[in-house]
Every structure is written in C-alpha cells, then in structure tokens.
Design a protein around this motif. Structure first.
Motif, PDB file in Angstrom:
ATOM      1  N   GLN A  63       0.836  -1.203   0.000  1.00  0.00           N
ATOM      2  CA  GLN A  63       0.000   0.000   0.000  1.00  0.00           C
ATOM      3  C   GLN A  63       0.874   1.258   0.000  1.00  0.00           C
ATOM      4  O   GLN A  63       0.622   2.195  -0.755  1.00  0.00           O
ATOM      5  CB  GLN A  63      -0.931  -0.002   1.207  1.00  0.00           C
ATOM      6  CG  GLN A  63      -1.840   1.214   1.260  1.00  0.00           C
ATOM      7  CD  GLN A  63      -2.752   1.192   2.478  1.00  0.00           C
ATOM      8  OE1 GLN A  63      -2.833   0.209   3.209  1.00  0.00           O
ATOM      9  NE2 GLN A  63      -3.442   2.292   2.692  1.00  0.00           N
ATOM     10  N   MET A  64       1.914   1.262   0.830  1.00  0.00           N
ATOM     11  CA  MET A  64       2.828   2.408   0.865  1.00  0.00           C
ATOM     12  C   MET A  64       3.528   2.600  -0.478  1.00  0.00           C
ATOM     13  O   MET A  64       3.684   3.726  -0.954  1.00  0.00           O
ATOM     14  CB  MET A  64       3.875   2.240   1.972  1.00  0.00           C
ATOM     15  CG  MET A  64       3.366   2.501   3.360  1.00  0.00           C
ATOM     16  SD  MET A  64       4.709   2.502   4.576  1.00  0.00           S
ATOM     17  CE  MET A  64       4.710   0.808   5.096  1.00  0.00           C
ATOM     18  N   MET A  65       3.957   1.487  -1.077  1.00  0.00           N
ATOM     19  CA  MET A  65       4.636   1.575  -2.371  1.00  0.00           C
ATOM     20  C   MET A  65       3.722   2.193  -3.423  1.00  0.00           C
ATOM     21  O   MET A  65       4.162   3.010  -4.229  1.00  0.00           O
ATOM     22  CB  MET A  65       5.142   0.200  -2.819  1.00  0.00           C
ATOM     23  CG  MET A  65       6.315  -0.293  -1.986  1.00  0.00           C
ATOM     24  SD  MET A  65       6.819  -1.982  -2.364  1.00  0.00           S
ATOM     25  CE  MET A  65       7.697  -1.721  -3.904  1.00  0.00           C
ATOM     26  N   ARG A  66       2.461   1.820  -3.387  1.00  0.00           N
ATOM     27  CA  ARG A  66       1.502   2.398  -4.341  1.00  0.00           C
ATOM     28  C   ARG A  66       1.275   3.874  -4.056  1.00  0.00           C
ATOM     29  O   ARG A  66       1.281   4.699  -4.965  1.00  0.00           O
ATOM     30  CB  ARG A  66       0.199   1.615  -4.300  1.00  0.00           C
ATOM     31  CG  ARG A  66       0.328   0.254  -4.949  1.00  0.00           C
ATOM     32  CD  ARG A  66      -1.008  -0.463  -5.043  1.00  0.00           C
ATOM     33  NE  ARG A  66      -0.849  -1.687  -5.805  1.00  0.00           N
ATOM     34  CZ  ARG A  66      -1.264  -2.877  -5.403  1.00  0.00           C
ATOM     35  NH1 ARG A  66      -1.896  -3.010  -4.251  1.00  0.00           N
ATOM     36  NH2 ARG A  66      -1.069  -3.934  -6.161  1.00  0.00           N
ATOM     37  N   GLU A  67       1.059   4.199  -2.800  1.00  0.00           N
ATOM     38  CA  GLU A  67       0.806   5.594  -2.424  1.00  0.00           C
ATOM     39  C   GLU A  67       1.998   6.492  -2.739  1.00  0.00           C
ATOM     40  O   GLU A  67       1.828   7.653  -3.105  1.00  0.00           O
ATOM     41  CB  GLU A  67       0.463   5.689  -0.932  1.00  0.00           C
ATOM     42  CG  GLU A  67      -0.900   5.128  -0.595  1.00  0.00           C
ATOM     43  CD  GLU A  67      -1.158   5.030   0.891  1.00  0.00           C
ATOM     44  OE1 GLU A  67      -0.276   5.401   1.706  1.00  0.00           O
ATOM     45  OE2 GLU A  67      -2.264   4.571   1.258  1.00  0.00           O
ATOM     46  N   GLU A  68       3.204   5.945  -2.595  1.00  0.00           N
ATOM     47  CA  GLU A  68       4.425   6.729  -2.804  1.00  0.00           C
ATOM     48  C   GLU A  68       4.971   6.599  -4.224  1.00  0.00           C
ATOM     49  O   GLU A  68       6.067   7.072  -4.511  1.00  0.00           O
ATOM     50  CB  GLU A  68       5.480   6.313  -1.777  1.00  0.00           C
ATOM     51  CG  GLU A  68       5.048   6.608  -0.352  1.00  0.00           C
ATOM     52  CD  GLU A  68       6.035   6.105   0.691  1.00  0.00           C
ATOM     53  OE1 GLU A  68       7.234   5.915   0.360  1.00  0.00           O
ATOM     54  OE2 GLU A  68       5.613   5.902   1.841  1.00  0.00           O
ATOM     55  N   LYS A  69       4.206   5.954  -5.076  1.00  0.00           N
ATOM     56  CA  LYS A  69       4.592   5.782  -6.491  1.00  0.00           C
ATOM     57  C   LYS A  69       5.951   5.088  -6.617  1.00  0.00           C
ATOM     58  O   LYS A  69       6.789   5.463  -7.425  1.00  0.00           O
ATOM     59  CB  LYS A  69       4.602   7.124  -7.236  1.00  0.00           C
ATOM     60  CG  LYS A  69       3.335   7.935  -7.114  1.00  0.00           C
ATOM     61  CD  LYS A  69       2.199   7.269  -7.832  1.00  0.00           C
ATOM     62  CE  LYS A  69       0.955   8.155  -7.802  1.00  0.00           C
ATOM     63  NZ  LYS A  69      -0.244   7.456  -7.495  1.00  0.00           N
ATOM     64  N   ALA A  70       6.154   4.065  -5.799  1.00  0.00           N
ATOM     65  CA  ALA A  70       7.399   3.290  -5.838  1.00  0.00           C
ATOM     66  C   ALA A  70       7.126   1.876  -6.349  1.00  0.00           C
ATOM     67  O   ALA A  70       7.835   0.945  -5.997  1.00  0.00           O
ATOM     68  CB  ALA A  70       8.027   3.246  -4.445  1.00  0.00           C
ATOM     69  N   GLU A  71       6.115   1.748  -7.205  1.00  0.00           N
ATOM     70  CA  GLU A  71       5.739   0.428  -7.697  1.00  0.00           C
ATOM     71  C   GLU A  71       6.817  -0.193  -8.579  1.00  0.00           C
ATOM     72  O   GLU A  71       7.006  -1.400  -8.568  1.00  0.00           O
ATOM     73  CB  GLU A  71       4.437   0.484  -8.515  1.00  0.00           C
ATOM     74  CG  GLU A  71       3.232   0.927  -7.728  1.00  0.00           C
ATOM     75  CD  GLU A  71       2.862   2.373  -8.009  1.00  0.00           C
ATOM     76  OE1 GLU A  71       3.776   3.219  -8.169  1.00  0.00           O
ATOM     77  OE2 GLU A  71       1.661   2.667  -8.062  1.00  0.00           O
TER      78      GLU A  71
END
Length: 181
Positions: A63-71
C-alpha cells in the motif's frame, strides 16, 4: 517482518539493505499480496498466526509503495528516512574532530565513491552514503545472480562494506547516547 525487526535492532545498514530487497521482492510478485501469501510466505514455514502477520506487513508495504509511487523503482519514504538519518550522522562524524578513525575510513573509501559517481549521472544526484548503499546492494544482487565480480570491484565493495559497518556501529552508539560530537 521478523528478520527486519531483528536487523533493525542489530545493524541499521543490514536492515536498510534487507528492506530494499523486500521492496524488490514485492515488485517481483507484482505487488500482489495474495500471490505473496500463496507462493512466498510458505517458504518461511511459519504457523498460521505468524503467516497472517507477515502477510499483513507485506500488504502495508505494498500500500505504501503504491501511495508513494514506488511500484516500479525507488524506495519507500520509511527507508529514505533511514538513509537521511545515516547521512546526517555521517556529516556530523566528519565535522567532528573527535572521530578521526571514522574520517580515515571515509577518506579510504572516497576514491571508490568518486569512481562510482563517475560511472552514472544517477549516482551523481545521490549523496555519498547512498552511493555506498547502492554499490553494496548492486553487488548483493550480482552475487545472487551468480555473476562474476571483478577483483577491483570486490576490493572496493569490501572497503565500502567496512565503512558502512562503521557508520552502523556509530548509529547504534548514537542511539544509546554514547557519541559526542
């Protein structure tokens, strides 16, 4: 999660490298927590309760990766914060005359850092501590892929690892209030 908790207490640098590996593992599984639960978590041979906790941890990281655009690339802010913390400590140690051993270790690895920075424009945009972590992580990935590492690279990585290990030791001492600047 369990490994991360242990590493964070024992060695902040190993923890950071581990967390970068977790980010890449999550990407390799397509940021799919169900796939992680079915294909990856069973390798740890945990009981059901611990497996569910681990799945939840992975879900929160996803979820954090998605929110922070670190996918696809980059690092989570929680990991960037550790790098900032270590960089700030690094700068304080260099400015202080009370830590000549640390300064000597830094100047020993500086030629390797300069060489790393000269190899890519991306490296030049990062600070020296991050360059060291990038080198350690990149070498770890090469070893996992069973790719050959030149003698020169091995020497550089050995020196960088010792330097980052020293920084980690200072971090632990600083957290305990044992470092004077």
């Amino acid at each position: 999660m369990y490994i991360a908790e242990q590493l964070k207490k024992r060695n902040i640098s190993e923890y950071l490298l581990y967390m970068w590996q977790v980010e890449d593992t999550l990407r390799a599984y397509g940021l799919d927590s169900e796939r992680m639960a079915n294909e990856y978590i069973p390798f740890f041979q945990l009981d059901e309760e611990k497996s569910e906790l681990l799945k939840g941890w992975y879900e929160s990281l996803i979820q954090m990766m998605r929110e922070e655009k670190a996918e696809e690339k980059g690092h989570l802010q929680i990991n960037k914060n550790i790098l900032i913390l270590l960089t700030d400590l690094h700068v304080q140690l260099l400015k202080s005359s009370k830590h000549p051993f640390y300064s000597a270790a830094y100047y020993k690895v500086l030629p390797f850092i300069v060489e790393l920075r000269a190899k890519s424009a991306e490296s030049q945009e990062k600070n020296e501590v991050e360059n060291c972590f990038d080198a350690l992580y990149g070498t770890m990935l090469l070893k996992m892929q069973k790719k050959e590492i030149s003698a020169e690279t091995a020497t550089a990585i050995d020196n960088i690892a010792k330097f980052i290990g020293l920084l980690s030791d200072y971090h632990k001492k600083d957290k305990a209030g044992e470092v004077e600047f």
